[in-house]
Design a protein around this motif. Sequence first.
Motif, PDB file in Angstrom:
ATOM      1  N   ALA A  28      21.861 -62.716  17.958  1.00 34.75           N
ATOM      2  CA  ALA A  28      23.161 -63.281  18.306  1.00 34.75           C
ATOM      3  C   ALA A  28      23.961 -62.343  19.208  1.00 34.75           C
ATOM      4  N   VAL A  29      23.343 -61.842  20.259  1.00 40.20           N
ATOM      5  CA  VAL A  29      24.042 -60.982  21.200  1.00 40.20           C
ATOM      6  C   VAL A  29      25.002 -61.832  22.012  1.00 40.20           C
ATOM      7  N   THR A  30      26.216 -61.382  22.146  1.00 42.43           N
ATOM      8  CA  THR A  30      27.171 -62.056  23.010  1.00 42.43           C
ATOM      9  C   THR A  30      27.029 -61.458  24.399  1.00 42.43           C
ATOM     10  N   GLU A  35      30.621 -55.469  28.877  1.00 40.23           N
ATOM     11  CA  GLU A  35      30.067 -54.522  27.910  1.00 40.23           C
ATOM     12  C   GLU A  35      29.267 -53.413  28.609  1.00 40.23           C
ATOM     13  N   LEU A  36      28.811 -53.680  29.835  1.00 34.99           N
ATOM     14  CA  LEU A  36      28.043 -52.682  30.572  1.00 34.99           C
ATOM     15  C   LEU A  36      28.927 -51.740  31.392  1.00 34.99           C
ATOM     16  N   SER A  37      30.231 -51.843  31.254  1.00 34.53           N
ATOM     17  CA  SER A  37      31.135 -50.991  32.035  1.00 34.53           C
ATOM     18  C   SER A  37      30.899 -49.492  31.823  1.00 34.53           C
ATOM     19  N   LEU A  58      23.533 -50.938  27.088  1.00 38.08           N
ATOM     20  CA  LEU A  58      22.437 -51.528  27.863  1.00 38.08           C
ATOM     21  C   LEU A  58      21.376 -52.104  26.936  1.00 38.08           C
ATOM     22  N   LYS A  59      21.038 -51.366  25.893  1.00 41.27           N
ATOM     23  CA  LYS A  59      20.062 -51.866  24.922  1.00 41.27           C
ATOM     24  C   LYS A  59      20.580 -53.116  24.231  1.00 41.27           C
ATOM     25  N   GLU A  60      21.855 -53.120  23.913  1.00 42.07           N
ATOM     26  CA  GLU A  60      22.477 -54.278  23.268  1.00 42.07           C
ATOM     27  C   GLU A  60      22.461 -55.498  24.179  1.00 42.07           C
ATOM     28  N   THR A  62      20.367 -56.092  26.739  1.00 41.12           N
ATOM     29  CA  THR A  62      19.071 -56.358  27.360  1.00 41.12           C
ATOM     30  C   THR A  62      18.686 -57.839  27.361  1.00 41.12           C
ATOM     31  N   PRO A  63      18.901 -58.596  26.278  1.00 40.03           N
ATOM     32  CA  PRO A  63      18.540 -60.014  26.319  1.00 40.03           C
ATOM     33  C   PRO A  63      19.330 -60.817  27.359  1.00 40.03           C
ATOM     34  N   CYS A  64      20.402 -60.243  27.864  1.00 38.13           N
ATOM     35  CA  CYS A  64      21.279 -60.947  28.806  1.00 38.13           C
ATOM     36  C   CYS A  64      20.979 -60.618  30.268  1.00 38.13           C
ATOM     37  N   LEU A  65      20.135 -59.625  30.522  1.00 37.77           N
ATOM     38  CA  LEU A  65      19.944 -59.141  31.888  1.00 37.77           C
ATOM     39  C   LEU A  65      19.464 -60.221  32.848  1.00 37.77           C
ATOM     40  N   CYS A  66      18.594 -61.099  32.412  1.00 33.20           N
ATOM     41  CA  CYS A  66      18.130 -62.170  33.306  1.00 33.20           C
ATOM     42  C   CYS A  66      19.287 -63.070  33.723  1.00 33.20           C
TER      43      CYS A  66
END
Length: 99
Positions: A28-30, A35-37, A58-60, A62-66
């Motif tokens: 459930a990553v938002t 968050e990457l600031s 960044l690890k948190e 990661t599922p959002c990078l695409c």
Amino acid sequence: MGKSGAAVLIMFVITTLVISPSRCAAAAVTCNAVELSPCANAITSATTTPTPMCCSKLKEQTPCLCNYMKNPFLQKFINSPNARKVADTCGTPFPTTCT
């Protein structure tokens, strides 16, 4: 149900309750690029090393990078060579292809 059956059921419920929150939290990553600031300096400067906070975020995220790569406003930052260096330094897998 005998005592051993009840004990197995109780252990199953306890195990499920203990394991489930971490699974749910990971799934459930938002997705929020803000968050990457903490990584901004490391991504925009080839000489800046990512901070521990940057690596954690960044690890948190990661599922959002695409999704970030598909965003025209974020593409130039996420697809940059420095972003990949930051991911490598943090030991974070960087997606090679996105569908």
